[in-house]
Scaffold this motif. Structure first.
Motif, PDB file in Angstrom:
ATOM      1  N   ASP A  99     -98.783  25.235-108.153  1.00 44.14           N
ATOM      2  CA  ASP A  99     -97.833  24.616-107.238  1.00 44.14           C
ATOM      3  C   ASP A  99     -98.558  23.978-106.049  1.00 44.14           C
ATOM      4  N   GLU A 100     -99.649  24.612-105.624  1.00 42.87           N
ATOM      5  CA  GLU A 100    -100.441  24.023-104.542  1.00 42.87           C
ATOM      6  C   GLU A 100    -101.065  22.699-104.983  1.00 42.87           C
ATOM      7  N   VAL A 101    -101.506  22.658-106.244  1.00 37.69           N
ATOM      8  CA  VAL A 101    -102.067  21.408-106.769  1.00 37.69           C
ATOM      9  C   VAL A 101    -100.995  20.320-106.770  1.00 37.69           C
ATOM     10  N   VAL A 102     -99.791  20.670-107.209  1.00 36.50           N
ATOM     11  CA  VAL A 102     -98.695  19.693-107.202  1.00 36.50           C
ATOM     12  C   VAL A 102     -98.438  19.197-105.790  1.00 36.50           C
ATOM     13  N   GLY A 103     -98.451  20.106-104.830  1.00 37.83           N
ATOM     14  CA  GLY A 103     -98.261  19.710-103.435  1.00 37.83           C
ATOM     15  C   GLY A 103     -99.335  18.746-102.962  1.00 37.83           C
ATOM     16  N   SER A 104    -100.584  18.997-103.380  1.00 38.24           N
ATOM     17  CA  SER A 104    -101.683  18.101-103.002  1.00 38.24           C
ATOM     18  C   SER A 104    -101.508  16.721-103.633  1.00 38.24           C
ATOM     19  N   VAL A 105    -101.014  16.699-104.876  1.00 41.71           N
ATOM     20  CA  VAL A 105    -100.755  15.406-105.527  1.00 41.71           C
ATOM     21  C   VAL A 105     -99.669  14.649-104.776  1.00 41.71           C
ATOM     22  N   LEU A 106     -98.638  15.353-104.331  1.00 42.20           N
ATOM     23  CA  LEU A 106     -97.546  14.689-103.613  1.00 42.20           C
ATOM     24  C   LEU A 106     -98.010  14.081-102.295  1.00 42.20           C
ATOM     25  N   LEU A 131     -99.698   8.626-111.893  1.00 46.44           N
ATOM     26  CA  LEU A 131    -100.308   9.016-113.163  1.00 46.44           C
ATOM     27  C   LEU A 131    -100.415  10.534-113.273  1.00 46.44           C
ATOM     28  N   ALA A 132    -100.783  11.181-112.156  1.00 46.44           N
ATOM     29  CA  ALA A 132    -100.918  12.646-112.176  1.00 46.44           C
ATOM     30  C   ALA A 132     -99.566  13.322-112.394  1.00 46.44           C
ATOM     31  N   LEU A 133     -98.534  12.815-111.728  1.00 47.25           N
ATOM     32  CA  LEU A 133     -97.197  13.397-111.909  1.00 47.25           C
ATOM     33  C   LEU A 133     -96.717  13.228-113.346  1.00 47.25           C
ATOM     34  N   ALA A 134     -97.010  12.074-113.943  1.00 43.50           N
ATOM     35  CA  ALA A 134     -96.613  11.861-115.328  1.00 43.50           C
ATOM     36  C   ALA A 134     -97.317  12.845-116.250  1.00 43.50           C
ATOM     37  N   GLU A 135     -98.610  13.081-115.988  1.00 43.31           N
ATOM     38  CA  GLU A 135     -99.356  14.040-116.805  1.00 43.31           C
ATOM     39  C   GLU A 135     -98.808  15.455-116.628  1.00 43.31           C
ATOM     40  N   LEU A 136     -98.537  15.812-115.381  1.00 47.48           N
ATOM     41  CA  LEU A 136     -98.011  17.160-115.113  1.00 47.48           C
ATOM     42  C   LEU A 136     -96.645  17.348-115.768  1.00 47.48           C
ATOM     43  N   GLY A 137     -95.794  16.326-115.647  1.00 45.22           N
ATOM     44  CA  GLY A 137     -94.467  16.420-116.252  1.00 45.22           C
ATOM     45  C   GLY A 137     -94.548  16.490-117.760  1.00 45.22           C
ATOM     46  N   ARG A 138     -95.425  15.690-118.334  1.00 48.86           N
ATOM     47  CA  ARG A 138     -95.571  15.648-119.788  1.00 48.86           C
ATOM     48  C   ARG A 138     -96.034  16.983-120.340  1.00 48.86           C
ATOM     49  N   ARG A 139     -96.852  17.691-119.567  1.00 49.17           N
ATOM     50  CA  ARG A 139     -97.381  18.980-120.018  1.00 49.17           C
ATOM     51  C   ARG A 139     -96.503  20.161-119.623  1.00 49.17           C
ATOM     52  N   GLY A 140     -95.362  19.877-118.968  1.00 50.67           N
ATOM     53  CA  GLY A 140     -94.463  20.960-118.563  1.00 50.67           C
ATOM     54  C   GLY A 140     -94.949  21.723-117.345  1.00 50.67           C
ATOM     55  N   LEU A 141     -95.839  21.130-116.555  1.00 48.44           N
ATOM     56  CA  LEU A 141     -96.426  21.817-115.401  1.00 48.44           C
ATOM     57  C   LEU A 141     -95.735  21.446-114.099  1.00 48.44           C
ATOM     58  N   LEU A 142     -94.781  20.516-114.174  1.00 53.33           N
ATOM     59  CA  LEU A 142     -93.991  20.137-113.000  1.00 53.33           C
ATOM     60  C   LEU A 142     -92.627  20.790-113.176  1.00 53.33           C
ATOM     61  N   LEU A 143     -92.435  21.900-112.501  1.00 47.04           N
ATOM     62  CA  LEU A 143     -91.229  22.701-112.717  1.00 47.04           C
ATOM     63  C   LEU A 143     -90.005  22.003-112.142  1.00 47.04           C
ATOM     64  N   PRO A 144     -88.832  22.252-112.720  1.00 46.68           N
ATOM     65  CA  PRO A 144     -87.604  21.601-112.237  1.00 46.68           C
ATOM     66  C   PRO A 144     -87.354  21.815-110.752  1.00 46.68           C
ATOM     67  N   SER A 145     -87.843  22.920-110.221  1.00 45.28           N
ATOM     68  CA  SER A 145     -87.635  23.182-108.790  1.00 45.28           C
ATOM     69  C   SER A 145     -88.329  22.157-107.912  1.00 45.28           C
ATOM     70  N   ARG A 146     -89.329  21.490-108.460  1.00 47.66           N
ATOM     71  CA  ARG A 146     -90.078  20.480-107.700  1.00 47.66           C
ATOM     72  C   ARG A 146     -89.454  19.085-107.783  1.00 47.66           C
ATOM     73  N   LEU A 147     -88.484  18.906-108.681  1.00 46.23           N
ATOM     74  CA  LEU A 147     -87.931  17.573-108.893  1.00 46.23           C
ATOM     75  C   LEU A 147     -87.293  16.994-107.635  1.00 46.23           C
ATOM     76  N   LYS A 148     -86.713  17.884-106.811  1.00 41.17           N
ATOM     77  CA  LYS A 148     -86.074  17.373-105.594  1.00 41.17           C
ATOM     78  C   LYS A 148     -87.086  16.750-104.631  1.00 41.17           C
ATOM     79  N   ASP A 149     -88.341  17.164-104.732  1.00 40.20           N
ATOM     80  CA  ASP A 149     -89.391  16.546-103.917  1.00 40.20           C
ATOM     81  C   ASP A 149     -89.998  15.329-104.606  1.00 40.20           C
ATOM     82  N   VAL A 150     -90.054  15.392-105.933  1.00 43.30           N
ATOM     83  CA  VAL A 150     -90.764  14.357-106.685  1.00 43.30           C
ATOM     84  C   VAL A 150     -89.924  13.101-106.875  1.00 43.30           C
TER      85      VAL A 150
END
Length: 1188
Positions: A396-403, A420-439
């Motif tokens: 989750d910290e990595v996702v925050g750094s990407v944002l 590109l990073a968000l697409a990769e994270l989403g494609r691999r299921g590593l971007l949890l639905p709880s983060r969608l409101k930020d993304v």
């Protein structure tokens, strides 16, 4: 990036898109037989360089056809490989055949990919030694055989995978002399190291060899540490300043990245910290070489994966089956996310993360902001891979750094990398639905991201990547997860698909929208929108803005968002084309939300229309004009005026726009070039909308702007400004300058017409143009009682400027204006010449237009008179059709004859565009029935030559088609002179295709009349008339001489040569004597060739021609003397009866051996000797009479 669609939305069967898509697909490898033939022929062609090149090129063409569908080769790879390897392995194959076979093998490898092809190499134990020996025999510095080394390294990569210790291949390790022999392992390693540092493509294959070879159990145990030591030492001793070191770094980094990719974690973990430390010391992120930075990122991510244990994150989001067909076939009750089959190897609590992982992630985040796409893409994939092995909190910290990349302090590179990073994270299921409101809000911003840089902008790659994110989200999440964001995403994707400037972004957005419609099923009106805005439809920018946007806006969910986007992002766009399209789109969208436009959008635009930013001001002014006009048209349907729809404050604000811009002096300079046409557009639309400004002072201000724009027109802004000015003037006069319907305000009429007539005599070119077009734009009631004055002013300007050869563009516009004025005034046979076109003034109008067809003015830009001729042809057609429709009796036969002959001449000339224009008008007039054109000469014959279907089938721009028709007019007496005059410049021109087809058609006509003495005599008379009329006209005279030379060379006048002193050749000789006086070398050379052609005629004329040629042998210009001698020599070879046989050799020897470029006194002696030989008197120099 155009994303692939899915199966969820199908095209209508037989639709255009479906046809286009299928047209690009291949059904299979249809070239197998030819490929077998080519490979079989290698043993025969390898010694012939030309045959070898042909074979290689043909094989390359065949293989390149399958670049987009390389899998079609798979069933055939076996026999292709076997045939080529058979040649390679044969002991009878010479080196040239082996190298040629490897070249073909490399071509296959390039198309299908080395990973697939290398698996087909034979890899038995018996293959190791032969491949190794063959590779050792290669010269690494031979630039012609690098394909051989590349493929051998790949082959060696496969053979070294044999499941036996390599020491078993070594046998006895000593030679007969007792010296130790190098082991197979060391030989392979030495080869790998040597090819890692070369500068050509085998370096890439060497890195593959390292990754396969160093991961063998026996090799990694004995040589892995040493190899890594060597790699790191080499790495530390190189820099990226020299090309040699760059190649070495490339090879080392590639090998390390592949080694850490394919090697086992347990074997490499102990070396990973050292490698990472060495990599940090190189500071590759600061290198100016994009490939080195990419390899640095690639190696960094592989090191990060080495530090982390291979594990499947238990916390990752899983949608379940990713197959669309499977999703659609499963009942809704069974669509819950599936739990993974693989369990995590250990719990998150007892899993320690190495400290180096933080460094790795930091480097990857820096890579996301790199200036090159390949580096950012590699970093994004690294982020996805590494995050998949982290505990949930760290991930989750990595996702925050990407944002954090999505900050407006960051560059477009960071935004692109973040997407590109968000697409990769989403494609691999590593971007949890709880983060969608930020993304999601960040992705919505990215879909419209654009940052202005100077005269253009950046950000198209960001928008493209944002579409990829939306595409990946559609595949990654259950519909219920995205439901709260559906409207935001749908609107943003539709806006990008319809309004983005770049076609790749529009298509990417369309594909992402399609993916969401198919997989989510929650997008409002998704199927309907996709039908209108599919991949092919959004390819056309005008179609998107003017048609698709209207269809999409018909759905209320999208209407306001589309309008708001145009107002906020597009009418202030840096590209003027986008601004203007946006305003037209707003006009078309107004009926979808008239109240919103009138009460919200217009008040929002008014401050922008008088704001500081130039582009915003320009777009807002035109938008105000378009919306107001659209509201007026809507009001007509309900019998309401514009003032009833928009507020009085808005009306007042709209009225004051011009005055505020004028007071701020914003009509000056570069900004004025945008403001003037914008406000003229405002004037036009307000006039058409019948705004209640009659007798208001603002009308005077608008008229001042129009007049001042005409006076101050500049070349750069002429077209855009002038078009806006004349349309504004026409609308302004129609609405505000009528005292009664059809009655002009006499004072305004007098002032404007006098002003514009005075303007057409201005010393300024563009003032003349503007004034002429302004006269043409005046409405009918303005012209009444002033027609004579207007036509006379335009006529005088055309006549005077044509005589002077100046103001070409002004003449062109004056000719257009004459036509426009005549069409508006109308025709009445017995009417007043001051109000209508009648019998008294029709001949004057035609005289001006017909004289303009002879405008051949040239300057540094070329034949600029063609602009005038083109306008005159169009005007003649318009005026003729007008007169014939109302009062054909005022057209005299002479006028019609002159017009048709001039059109025939233009239709025979050399410039394709103007020939086509003339030809089409000619056909239109002869086939016109309503109204019919009277007095057309040879009308029936013309209809026979040009049947009705030629109006659509005859391509006048193609010389091969046009001239075979136009030369038939030579047989019609009225058209012969003018057609031949037009053909003269085509046959004697310099454009090869025009010369070829025109001369071919002309000679075919002449061949048909060879036995018709009367017809040939008439043709000769026309030819002489053209020559006589254009002796001093170099535009015609030089091509005429070239054409005449071709005619004489082709014996076109053979019937005349049988008669002594035929009048045709006597007159022709007399005219050529006049040409001989010219000082122009091309003209003199052409004249010499004609003289030589005239020698074929019998009688006294032959001696006269010889005398002229002998005089030219002493011409003041040496080049002319030399040319004359050369042409005479060829003439005597061709016509052996000119001189007595006994003296022929002496004359030809004198002509060929004399240096005719010597001084005149010397060459005159030789010339006189020739005169004595042929029995002609010596030419005497004529003394010039002294000037009294």
């Amino acid at each position: 990036m155009a994303l692939p669609g899915n199966d969820g939305v199908t095209e209508p069967e037989g639709g255009e898109s479906d046809i286009l898509a299928k047209a690009c697909l291949l059904g299979g490898f249809s070239d197998s037989e030819e490929t077998k033939t080519l490979i079989s022929s290698l043993s025969e062609v390898h010694e012939d360089l030309v045959a070898t090149e042909v074979t290689l090129q043909r094989f390359l063409v065949i293989m390149n056809r399958y670049q987009e569908q390389p899998h079609l080769l798979d069933p055939h790879l076996d026999w292709i490989m076997n045939m080529l390897l058979e040649l390679i392995r044969s002991e009878r194959s010479p080196p040239s055949l082996v190298h040629l076979s490897f070249k073909l093998l490399y071509t296959v490898c390039k198309v299908r990919g080395y990973k697939v092809l290398m698996q087909l190499f034979p890899h038995e134990v018996a293959d190791v030694q032969p491949v190794l020996d063959l590779l050792l025999r290669q010269d690494p510095k031979d630039n012609e055989t690098w394909e051989t080394r590349y493929m051998l390294l790949l082959w060696l990569s496969m053979t070294c995978l044999i499941p036996f210790d390599l020491f078993r291949l070594d046998g006895h390790m000593e030679h007969d002399g007792g010296h130790a022999r190098e082991s197979t392992m060391d030989r392979i390693l030495a080869i790998a190291k040597s090819y890692l540092v070369v500068s050509d493509t085998p370096r890439d294959a060497a890195s593959v060899l390292v990754s396969k070879f160093m991961t063998r159990p026996d090799v990694k145990q004995k040589r892995l540490g040493d190899f890594l030591d060597w790699s790191l030492t080499t790495l530390s001793h190189t820099n990226d300043q020299s090309m040699t070191d760059i190649m070495v770094l490339d090879g080392i980094l590639q090998s390390l990245a592949k080694l850490f990719k394919h090697g086992k974690r347990d074997d490499l973990l102990q070396y990973a910290p050292t490698v990472l430390q060495c990599l940090e010391q190189k500071h590759l992120s600061d290198s100016n070489q994009a490939m080195l930075r990419k390899l640095g990122v690639k190696l960094t991510q592989r090191l990060g994966l080495t530090f982390l244990k291979p594990r499947l994150a238990s916390w990752r989001y899983q949608r379940g089956s990713r197959s669309l067909a499977a999703n659609l076939s499963v009942p809704l009750s069974n669509t819950a996310p599936l739990s993974p089959n693989l369990e995590p190897l250990e719990t998150e609590e007892d899993y320690d993360i190495a400290e180096e992982v933080e460094t790795v992630i930091e480097h990857l985040l820096v890579g996301l902001k790199d200036k090159e796409t390949i580096v950012r893409w590699s970093a994004a994939k690294g982020i996805g891979r590494v995050t998949g092995r982290l505990p949930r909190e760290l991930a989750d910290e990595v996702v925050g750094s990407v944002l954090e990349c999505f900050s407006f302090q960051e560059t477009d590179n960071a935004w692109h990398g973040g997407c590109l990073a968000l697409a990769e994270l989403g494609r691999r299921g590593l971007l949890l639905p709880s983060r969608l409101k930020d993304v999601v809000p960040l992705i919505i911003k990215s879909l419209t991201y654009e940052e202005k840089r100077g005269a253009c902008s950046v950000g198209s790659n960001v928008r493209d990547a944002a579409c990829y994110v939306c595409w990946s989200f559609a595949r990654a999440y259950e519909p219920k997860e995205l439901t709260p964001f559906v409207m935001q995403i749908a609107r943003a994707l539709v806006i990008t698909a319809v309004f983005d400037r770049e076609v790749n972004c529009r298509r990417a957005a369309s594909a992402a929208f399609q993916e969401n419609v198919g997989r989510q099923g929650t997008f409002p009106h998704g199927i309907d929108i996709l039908t209108a805005a599919d991949y092919y439809a959004v390819g056309n920018l005008n179609n998107c803005y003017l048609n698709i946007s209207v269809f999409v806006a018909s759905f209320p969910e999208y209407t306001k968002s589309l309008i708001d986007h145009l107002i906020e992002m597009k009418i202030n766009h840096w590209d003027s084309v986008i601004r203007e399209l946006s305003t037209k789109a707003l006009h078309n969208l107004t009926p979808q939300a008239p109240d919103y436009m009138g009460t919200t959008v217009l008040p929002q635009l008014l401050p922008m229309a008088v704001g500081i930013d130039l582009h915003s001001r320009h777009g807002a002014i035109i938008a105000c004009a378009e919306i107001t006009h659209a509201l007026y048209k809507l009001g007509l349907q309900t019998n309401r005026g514009v003032v009833d729809i928009i507020s009085s404050e808005c009306v007042e604000g709209l009225k004051n726009i011009h005055q505020m811009i004028h007071d701020r002096k914003q009509y000056r300079g570069y900004g004025g070039e945008l403001m003037r046409p914008a406000v003229c557009c405002l004037i036009e639309k307000f006039s058409l909308s019948k705004m209640p400004f009659k007798d208001d002072p603002v009308i005077g201000g608008w008229q001042w702007l129009i007049d001042d724009s005409i006076k101050t027109l500049s070349k750069g802004a002429f077209d855009n400004t002038m078009t806006a000015v004349v349309t504004a003037l026409s609308a302004l006069c129609e609405e505000y300058y009528q005292t009664e319907p059809g009655q002009a305000d006499p004072e305004v009429q007098r002032v404007l017409i006098s002003q514009y007539i005075e303007g057409v005599q201005s010393p300024q070119m563009f003032t003349r143009c503007g004034s002429a077009l302004a006269l043409g734009a005046l409405p009918k009631f303005f012209i009444q009682s002033k027609l004579k004055q207007i036509l006379e002013g335009l006529r005088q300007m055309c006549v005077k400027s044509q005589e002077e050869g100046s103001f070409t563009e002004a003449r062109r516009d004056a000719i257009k204006a004459i036509s426009q004025v005549c069409v508006k005034a109308g025709v009445c046979a017995n009417g007043s010449p001051d109000s209508v076109l009648c019998s008294e003034n029709v001949s004057e109008v035609y005289e001006v237009l017909l004289n303009s067809l002879n405008d051949y003015t040239t300057d540094s830009r070329g034949d600029v008179g063609a602009w005038v001729r083109e306008a005159a042809m169009t005007s003649l057609m318009d005026v003729t059709l007008l007169v014939c429709g109302s009062a054909p009796e005022i057209l005299s036969p002479n006028l019609v004859r002159r017009m048709m002959c001039c059109l025939a001449q233009q239709a025979a000339e050399k410039i394709d565009r103007y020939r086509a224009h003339a030809g089409n008008i000619f056909l239109h007039l002869i086939h016109s029935k309503d109204p019919a054109i009277p007095h057309v000469p040879h009308h029936e014959e013309l209809l026979a030559i040009f049947p009705f279907e030629t109006r659509t089938t005859l391509n006048w721009k193609a010389p091969s088609q046009a001239f075979q028709y136009i030369t038939q007019l030579l047989g019609l007496s009225h058209y012969q002179y003018h057609t031949l005059l037009g053909l003269t410049v085509s046959v004697g021109g310099i454009t090869e295709s025009t010369v070829q087809h025109s001369s071919q058609s002309l000679f075919e006509y002449l061949k048909g009349i060879q036995n018709d003495c009367a017809a040939l005599t008439q043709f000769g008379d026309s030819l002489l008339s053209i020559f006589r009329d254009n002796l001093r006209n170099d535009r015609v005279a030089l091509p005429f001489l070239k054409m005449l030379n071709q005619m004489l060379a082709n014996n076109c006048f053979e019937i005349f040569t049988t008669q002594e002193n035929h009048p045709f050749c006597v007159e022709l000789l007399t005219l050529c004597k006049e040409i001989k006086k010219s000082k122009l070398i091309p003209k003199l050379r052409a004249c010499i060739t004609v003289f030589c052609g005239l020698i074929q005629f019998q009688g006294d004329v032959r001696n006269k021609v010889l005398s002229q040629l002998l005089m030219l042998l002493c011409h003041p210009f040496p080049v002319i003397r030399k040319t004359t001698a050369s042409q005479m020599y060829e003439m005597l070879l061709t016509y052996d009866d000119v001189i007595e046989p006994e003296i022929l050799d002496d004359v030809m020897t004198s002509l060929s051996d004399t240096n005719w470029e010597l001084d005149l006194a010397t060459v005159r002696t030789h010339r006189n000797q020739i005169c004595d030989l042929v029995g002609l008197p010596h030419p005497q120099a004529v003394a010039k009479k002294p000037v009294s």
